[in-house]
Design a protein around this motif. Structure first.
Motif, short mmCIF file in Angstrom:
data_model
loop_
_atom_site.label_atom_id
_atom_site.label_comp_id
_atom_site.label_asym_id
_atom_site.label_seq_id
_atom_site.Cartn_x
_atom_site.Cartn_y
_atom_site.Cartn_z
N GLY A 417 -25.69 34.72 -31.46
CA GLY A 417 -26.08 34.97 -30.07
C GLY A 417 -26.77 33.79 -29.44
O GLY A 417 -26.51 33.45 -28.27
N MET A 418 -27.65 33.12 -30.19
CA MET A 418 -28.33 31.94 -29.65
C MET A 418 -27.33 30.81 -29.38
O MET A 418 -27.46 30.09 -28.37
CB MET A 418 -29.40 31.48 -30.65
CG MET A 418 -30.55 32.46 -30.83
SD MET A 418 -31.49 32.70 -29.30
CE MET A 418 -32.12 31.06 -29.02
N ARG A 419 -26.36 30.66 -30.26
CA ARG A 419 -25.35 29.63 -30.03
C ARG A 419 -24.53 29.93 -28.78
O ARG A 419 -24.18 29.02 -28.01
CB ARG A 419 -24.44 29.52 -31.24
CG ARG A 419 -25.11 28.88 -32.45
CD ARG A 419 -24.18 28.88 -33.65
NE ARG A 419 -24.80 28.22 -34.79
CZ ARG A 419 -24.26 28.17 -36.01
NH1 ARG A 419 -23.05 28.73 -36.21
NH2 ARG A 419 -24.90 27.57 -36.98
N ALA A 420 -24.23 31.20 -28.57
CA ALA A 420 -23.49 31.57 -27.36
C ALA A 420 -24.31 31.29 -26.11
O ALA A 420 -23.78 30.81 -25.09
CB ALA A 420 -23.09 33.04 -27.43
N LEU A 421 -25.63 31.57 -26.16
CA LEU A 421 -26.50 31.28 -25.02
C LEU A 421 -26.58 29.78 -24.75
O LEU A 421 -26.54 29.33 -23.59
CB LEU A 421 -27.90 31.84 -25.28
CG LEU A 421 -28.05 33.37 -25.23
CD1 LEU A 421 -29.46 33.78 -25.61
CD2 LEU A 421 -27.71 33.89 -23.82
N MET A 422 -26.69 28.98 -25.84
CA MET A 422 -26.76 27.53 -25.66
C MET A 422 -25.46 26.98 -25.06
O MET A 422 -25.47 26.05 -24.24
CB MET A 422 -27.04 26.86 -27.01
CG MET A 422 -28.41 27.19 -27.59
SD MET A 422 -29.77 26.56 -26.59
CE MET A 422 -29.50 24.80 -26.76
N LYS A 423 -24.34 27.57 -25.46
CA LYS A 423 -23.06 27.12 -24.93
C LYS A 423 -22.96 27.42 -23.43
O LYS A 423 -22.51 26.58 -22.63
CB LYS A 423 -21.92 27.80 -25.68
CG LYS A 423 -20.55 27.35 -25.23
CD LYS A 423 -19.45 28.04 -26.03
CE LYS A 423 -18.07 27.58 -25.57
NZ LYS A 423 -16.98 28.26 -26.33
N LEU A 424 -23.40 28.65 -23.03
CA LEU A 424 -23.37 28.98 -21.61
C LEU A 424 -24.34 28.12 -20.81
O LEU A 424 -24.03 27.72 -19.68
CB LEU A 424 -23.71 30.46 -21.43
CG LEU A 424 -22.67 31.46 -21.96
CD1 LEU A 424 -23.19 32.89 -21.81
CD2 LEU A 424 -21.34 31.29 -21.22
N ALA A 425 -25.51 27.82 -21.41
CA ALA A 425 -26.47 26.98 -20.69
C ALA A 425 -25.94 25.56 -20.54
O ALA A 425 -26.19 24.89 -19.51
CB ALA A 425 -27.81 26.96 -21.46
N LYS A 426 -25.23 25.07 -21.55
CA LYS A 426 -24.67 23.73 -21.46
C LYS A 426 -23.60 23.66 -20.38
O LYS A 426 -23.45 22.65 -19.69
CB LYS A 426 -24.08 23.33 -22.82
CG LYS A 426 -23.59 21.89 -22.86
CD LYS A 426 -23.08 21.56 -24.25
CE LYS A 426 -22.60 20.11 -24.32
NZ LYS A 426 -22.11 19.74 -25.67
#
Length: 462
Positions: A417-426
């Motif tokens: 989930g954190m990786r998905a959030l970081m991808k969307l933020a990027k």
């Protein structure tokens, strides 16, 4: 006068260059020579005695034959073979046969001394000599059957010794299509033995051929073989010929090194996982430090044990006398192969049996007195039923395992989930972030409802 000179010569040979403790196995070790199971021996002989004298009370002896060969280069008699003890018999027929090998430096001029002993006590092997005789190996090779007298130290005849000889010859490649005991290809070379007779109680049958097992593949996984041969008399069914091989496994010290390498890699991963949690609040920080120290300690122990195994030189065998050696604590005890190859040519039957033997896997080097790992695991499994006999639930090991697996699964889901959030933020996209956060919160809350995190972790530490 001639017989007295012969006795005197045998006595001089007996005392000159005699080392009673030097047998052929120790002699081979000193010279770095090992027996090749595929080697064609010069000959193989079976032994029998007759008319051995009884003692003063008329009791027959407990005879055993010891075979010595004289090595002119070293000027020493070496114990080459030994038969079994036959109880109370003046006419014994021995089951153990003797194989003479050219790789040991034997030839037609080699002198062979055969000595008969009367074993008085089996545990200490206390024995008295009955008589002996010396022949050359060339005289043995020239005949199929040789009967010679046994002379006492006083020069009198105390019995007779009969040697029945098998002469070995290679078989043509196209002469046989039967595979060897090692399942080798049909076109491989095999050896045959011209049998001397169908049985000791029957007339000779000329031309009978017995196969010598081809064991070339044995050297791939095993080393330092010890060989014994036997001949069992079975009456009308013909003789049964047995080749026994005891060999050391080349994997004895190699396999533990591979296992330790896997454990070292696992400890490194666990160490990184614990260190990756960052600084925790008390009391978890203290337990985190203890866990780090534990993994570092195991990593050091495994690395040191692996280095000790890699530095080991010598045989591929750990005897039970070294089961308490900390340097070799991960090596199996008494790991070896026992191969029995049996053939009855009269019935046209043959077969082989491979038996792998190894000692129990115990922590002898740690001198533990708790009954071993299996007993400890059994006690741990039975501990809930001891406190409450009416409690019928899963064991503590299963509960701790399920708790840890659930923690690992939750951690993987949170990390994803954190990786998905970081991808969307990027990508500067806010759509979907709230859904991912709510999903992570629901998973954590659901896990906390199913089990209490603190109690589960505490159960794991205990």
């Amino acid at each position: 006068m001639r017989s007295q000179l012969l006795v005197l010569q045998q006595r001089m040979e007996l005392h000159r260059g005699q080392d009673p403790d030097l047998d052929v196995h120790m002699w081979r070790i000193r010279r770095g020579h090992t027996v090749d199971p595929c080697e064609l021996p010069l000959c193989e002989i079976s032994l029998a005695c007759d008319n051995l004298l009884c003692d003063g009370h008329g009791r027959p002896p407990n005879p055993v034959l010891v075979v010595h060969v004289y090595f002119a280069t070293d000027a020493v008699w070496i114990k080459y073979a030994r038969t079994e003890v036959v109880e109370k018999s003046s006419n014994p027929g021995f089951l153990n046969t003797v194989t003479f090998r050219a790789s040991d430096g034997l030839n037609g001029e080699t002198r062979v001394r055969l000595t008969a002993y009367d074993v008085r006590e089996h545990v200490s092997q206390t024995a008295t000599p009955i008589g002996s005789s010396v022949v050359t190996l060339g005289a043995v090779l020239e005949t199929d059957r040789l009967r010679i007298p046994l002379l006492s130290p006083a020069g009198t005849t105390v019995g007779f010794l009969t040697m029945t000889v098998w002469k070995l010859e290679p078989e043509d490649k196209g002469g046989s299509t039967e595979s060897t005991p090692c399942r080798s290809a049909p076109d491989h070379d095999v050896a045959v033995i011209c049998s001397h007779r169908r049985s000791q109680s029957l007339p000779p049958r000329l031309g009978t051929k017995l196969k010598l097992p081809h064991q070339g593949q044995l050297r791939l996984l095993f080393a330092n073989p010890h060989m014994h041969t036997y001949c069992f008399h079975s009456g009308l069914g013909g003789d049964i010929y047995v080749h026994e091989v005891m060999a050391e496994s080349r994997l004895c010290f190699l396999f533990p090194q591979q296992l330790l390498a896997l454990w070292i890699q696992e400890e490194k991963e666990l160490l990184q996982e614990v260190a990756g949690m960052g600084e925790l609040h008390e009391p978890w920080h203290t337990r985190q430090v203890e866990l780090l120290d534990r993994h570092l300690h195991l990593l050091h122990l495994y690395s040191q044990a692996k280095e000790n195994l890699e530095a080991h030189k010598g045989t591929y065998f750990k005897p039970s006398s070294r089961k308490g050696d900390r340097m070799l604590e991960f090596a199996p005890v008494n790991l070896h192969l026992q191969r029995m190859w049996v053939q009855n040519d009269t019935l046209r039957k043959s077969g082989f049996y491979d038996i792998i033997t190894v000692g129990a896997f115990t922590a002898h080097s740690h001198k533990s007195k708790n009954g071993g790992l299996i007993k400890l695991l059994q006690q741990l499994k039975e501990s809930p039923s001891r406190t409450n006999e009416t409690l019928q639930g899963p064991s503590k090991i299963r509960m701790a395992h399920d708790a840890i697996q659930a923690i690992k699964q939750l951690r993987r889901e949170v990390v994803d989930g954190m990786r998905a959030l970081m991808k969307l933020a990027k990508e500067k996209q806010t759509t979907g972030m709230l859904t991912i956060c709510e999903d992570m919160i629901s998973k954590v809350c659901g896990a906390l409802k199913r089990w209490t995190l603190c109690d589960s972790i505490k159960m794991f530490w205990v």
